[in-house]
Design a protein around this motif. Sequence first.
Motif, short mmCIF file in Angstrom:
data_model
loop_
_atom_site.label_atom_id
_atom_site.label_comp_id
_atom_site.label_asym_id
_atom_site.label_seq_id
_atom_site.Cartn_x
_atom_site.Cartn_y
_atom_site.Cartn_z
N LYS A 33 26.68 -16.56 -6.75
CA LYS A 33 27.09 -16.67 -8.15
C LYS A 33 26.55 -15.54 -9.00
CE LYS A 33 27.60 -21.69 -8.06
NZ LYS A 33 26.98 -22.95 -8.49
N ASP A 34 25.47 -14.89 -8.56
CA ASP A 34 24.92 -13.76 -9.30
C ASP A 34 25.78 -12.50 -9.17
OD1 ASP A 34 22.78 -15.16 -10.29
OD2 ASP A 34 21.32 -14.38 -8.85
N LEU A 35 26.67 -12.49 -8.18
CA LEU A 35 27.55 -11.34 -8.01
C LEU A 35 28.65 -11.35 -9.07
CD1 LEU A 35 28.10 -11.42 -4.14
CD2 LEU A 35 26.68 -9.80 -5.41
N GLU A 36 28.90 -10.19 -9.65
CA GLU A 36 29.98 -10.10 -10.64
C GLU A 36 31.30 -10.35 -9.93
OE1 GLU A 36 32.05 -6.99 -13.76
OE2 GLU A 36 30.21 -6.40 -12.74
N GLY A 37 32.07 -11.28 -10.46
CA GLY A 37 33.37 -11.60 -9.89
C GLY A 37 33.40 -12.93 -9.15
N VAL A 38 32.23 -13.47 -8.79
CA VAL A 38 32.20 -14.77 -8.10
C VAL A 38 32.16 -15.87 -9.16
CG1 VAL A 38 30.87 -16.30 -6.60
CG2 VAL A 38 31.07 -13.87 -6.03
N SER A 39 33.14 -16.76 -9.12
CA SER A 39 33.19 -17.83 -10.13
C SER A 39 32.58 -19.13 -9.60
CB SER A 39 34.62 -18.07 -10.60
OG SER A 39 35.45 -18.40 -9.50
N SER A 40 32.65 -19.36 -8.27
CA SER A 40 32.01 -20.55 -7.72
C SER A 40 31.67 -20.34 -6.25
CB SER A 40 32.90 -21.78 -7.88
OG SER A 40 34.00 -21.73 -6.99
#
Length: 69
Positions: A25-32
């Motif tokens: 979730k800390d990655l930009e672009g991951v929503s769930s």
Amino acid sequence: MAERTLEVKGMSCGHCKKAVSGALKDLEGVSSANVDLKSGKVDVQYDDAKVGFDQMKSAVEDQGYDVVK
């Protein structure tokens, strides 16, 4: 929005679940990132224009777990 299921080895407890889902979730672009400890699978919803499999794999492996696929 894209979806991918990661197969992760080494997860066995609530801490594992929190570490893996938090790293993703800390990655930009991951929503769930929904972790199923029993099956060892993580269902990830993400924007494939911002993040890819290699970045997700690295984030999980940085937490000490192995991504099979």
